[in-house]
Design an enzyme around this catalytic site. Structure first.
Site, PDB file in Angstrom:
ATOM      1  N   LEU A 174       7.286  -0.280  -6.443  1.00 13.86           N
ATOM      2  CA  LEU A 174       6.085   0.466  -6.048  1.00 13.86           C
ATOM      3  C   LEU A 174       5.909   0.459  -4.537  1.00 13.86           C
ATOM      4  O   LEU A 174       5.503   1.449  -3.934  1.00 13.86           O
ATOM      5  CB  LEU A 174       4.838  -0.128  -6.725  1.00 13.86           C
TER       6      LEU A 174
ATOM      7  N   PHE B 226       8.176   2.855  -2.908  1.00 17.02           N
ATOM      8  CA  PHE B 226       7.589   4.182  -3.059  1.00 17.02           C
ATOM      9  C   PHE B 226       6.436   4.389  -2.067  1.00 17.02           C
ATOM     10  O   PHE B 226       6.345   5.420  -1.399  1.00 17.02           O
ATOM     11  CB  PHE B 226       7.104   4.357  -4.502  1.00 17.02           C
ATOM     12  N   HIS B 227       5.587   3.395  -1.981  1.00 12.40           N
ATOM     13  CA  HIS B 227       4.409   3.441  -1.102  1.00 12.40           C
ATOM     14  C   HIS B 227       4.845   3.663   0.351  1.00 12.40           C
ATOM     15  O   HIS B 227       4.285   4.500   1.063  1.00 12.40           O
ATOM     16  CB  HIS B 227       3.660   2.115  -1.260  1.00 12.40           C
ATOM     17  N   ILE B 228       5.857   2.915   0.779  1.00 16.16           N
ATOM     18  CA  ILE B 228       6.319   3.034   2.164  1.00 16.16           C
ATOM     19  C   ILE B 228       6.912   4.421   2.386  1.00 16.16           C
ATOM     20  O   ILE B 228       6.634   5.083   3.389  1.00 16.16           O
ATOM     21  CB  ILE B 228       7.356   1.938   2.493  1.00 16.16           C
TER      22      ILE B 228
END
Ligand code: HEM
Ligand code: SF4
Lengths: 210, 293
Positions: free
Chosen positions: A166, A169-171
């Site tokens: 996650l 993905f966030h970065i």
């Protein structure tokens, strides 16, 4: 100017500090934890002073992460309540990822994807702390039957892998959406940026103009 | 070959093969429970040879002393008073590491080389590589490894690997006054045990048998039990021990796959950027707000 007052305030200094503190501790916890995850990652122990130090430090990084993440959680929880519009946004997420945002419902301060991510982070964090305590051999494991420690080991490894995925993905989402890293670094965003990515929030912040 | 008389054929947290060119005979320590008189000479011999000294404990009103394995007591005698078809029986089992052919501790250990298995089957902890995480305790089906509060390392029976490597038998086997502990190749020990089982059967122990559980691939410490159908009466000796399904899941193929998936995620993100480009403010909106620049 980074802090041009004409720009819209997106994150307060405390919110930014809290975010980056959490990010730093996350990296410490994830890199130290990964070194036990698979032999391939064991060399990461060198970053923390060897295997024994990594084993000693990791759970404390985890607890620090809980405290810092907990701060973020309570700061941002209200703003991340998922609404029907957010669900609609999530149904169109494939178009968004394909680079076509024409059909996307108007996002508020956070879009459906960001909100979902927020709750997934919270769930992973909860699983990590609960399972982490059970497998913390030096202080706690003796309190639990061995079968519970085994289940907790699986839960901890799985929750950690999901959380790391996650975060990747966030970065990436932050890199992909230009200027959003600036928002977290400096706090203010250009009005055009807000109008583009978070139109509902833009209207709310500007009292309905445009 | 290095100056070592036994090859290490399995090594914790190591994904490439260990030296497996040479073949050695598998060894076994056979403990004949029916011959044990509970004198604890083996316990004392173990401490003597290995230079371990446990704290003086307290008397709990039973012969068990200490009450459990510790980082200093790698073997303890377990005394059970059990009512069987033959009346009251006093069953005495020497507890300690079973030296599984497929050791759960070794499978669980994340530190390269902290747990090794020699070509003769002995499973040994190499404390200088141990990081003290206790995963081996989680992995062990027999509840054997003990974490030391003094140095944060785990300890257990070595099957006197140092003695065996130079052709001696383990200290406990050497000292046992009744011959209840014997040591030799696995084939010889099974042969010997079969003779013992036949003898017990002829004396009315219809369920006598050998304890060499296959769930862990067989063990390099075996028991002759008078009641092999009920190992649980020997202070909870597990009936069909195996490495827990949870441990297999935890240490199985999912992890390398998950690691690849994470790496693939990073690559995927990069190629998404390269193929789709960044998510920028559109030209129209930029025009609307150009005064802001
Ligand atoms: C919340 C508090 C946390 C606690 C108390 C905790 C505790 C532990 C403990 C005790 C271990 C075993 C290794 C050791 O003894 O050091 C471990 C392993 C691990 N931790 Fe944590 N941890 C926490 C949070 C985290 C976080 C935030 C991550 C990052 C994603 C993480 C990732 C891992 C990983 C990947 C492993 C290896 C798992 C395995 O061997 O399969 N942990 N943790
Ligand atoms: S405590 Fe030591 S021997 Fe046991 S699993 Fe951890 S590193 Fe390996």
């Amino acid at each position: 100017m980074k802090n041009d007052p004409k720009k819209l305030l997106r994150f307060t200094p405390m919110e930014r500090a809290n975010h980056w503190l959490t990010a730093i501790i996350f990296f410490l916890a994830a890199l130290s934890g990964l070194s036990f995850f698979h032999p391939f990652f064991f060399p990461l122990t060198q970053l923390f002073g060897g295997g024994v130090w990594t084993r000693i430090l990791h759970p404390f990084f985890g607890v620090a992460m809980l405290l810092s993440f907990g701060g973020m959680f309570f700061r941002f929880k209200q703003q991340n309540v998922i609404t029907p519009a957010d669900r609609e946004w999530l149904r169109h997420v494939r178009e968004m990822a394909g680079g076509d945002d024409r059909n996307m419902p108007e996002a508020g301060k956070f879009n459906g994807g960001q909100k979902l991510l927020f709750w997934l982070f919270a769930a992973c964090m909860a699983l990590l702390i609960l399972s982490g305590i059970v497998i913390w051999r030096a202080y706690f494991s003796f309190l639990f039957p061995v079968e519970a420690v085994r289940v907790a080991s699986v839960v901890h490894a799985a929750a950690a892998a999901v959380m790391i995925a996650l975060i990747i993905f966030h970065i990436y989402a932050a890199i992909w959406t230009r200027e959003s890293i600036d928002a977290m670094l400096y706090g203010r965003v250009r009005r055009a940026w807000a109008r583009q990515h978070h139109p509902a929030w833009f209207r709310q912040m500007t009292g309905g103009e445009k | 070959m290095a100056l070592q008389s036994l090859d290490i054929t399995r090594r914790s947290a190591t994904t490439t093969p260990s030296p497996s060119q040479r073949k050695t005979q598998e060894v076994v320590k056979l403990i004949d429970v029916s011959k044990c008189i509970g004198c604890k000479a083996c316990q004392a011999a173990c401490m003597e040879w290995n230079d371990t000294r446990d704290k003086i404990g307290t008397n709990h009103g039973v012969l068990d002393n200490p009450m459990d394995l510790t980082a200093n007591s790698w073997t303890v005698m377990r005394y059970s008073e059990v009512e069987t078809g033959r009346g009251l029986e006093w069953l005495i089992r020497k507890d300690g590491c079973m030296h599984c052919a497929d050791p759960g501790c070794l499978k669980a250990c994340p530190a390269p080389g902290a747990i090794v298995q020699y070509s003769n089957g002995i499973v040994d902890f190499q404390e200088e590589n141990c990081i003290g995480c206790g995963y081996c305790i989680t992995g062990c089906p027999f509840n054997i490894p003990r974490l030391s509060g003094k140095d944060g390392k785990v300890y257990k029976c070595t099957l006197c690997s140092d003695r065996v490597a130079v052709g001696l038998e383990p200290a406990c086997a050497k000292t046992c006054p009744t011959g209840a502990i014997v040591f030799g190749t696995k084939d010889d020990m099974i042969h010997h045990a079969e003779g013992r089982v036949a003898d017990l059967k002829s004396r009315g122990f219809a369920e006598a048998g050998i304890y060499d559980p296959l769930g862990v691939g067989g063990t390099h410490v075996m028991y002759v039990l008078q009641h092999a159908d009920k190992p649980g009466i020997y202070h909870g000796l597990p009936k069909d021990p195996s490495v827990s399904a949870m441990v297999t899941l935890w240490k199985g193929a999912v992890k390398p796959i998950a690691s690849f998936a994470l790496a693939a995620g990073v690559f995927g993100a990069f190629f998404h950027y390269v193929t789709k480009g960044p998510n920028e403010v559109s030209e129209e909106i930029e025009k609307e707000f150009k005064d802001e620049k």
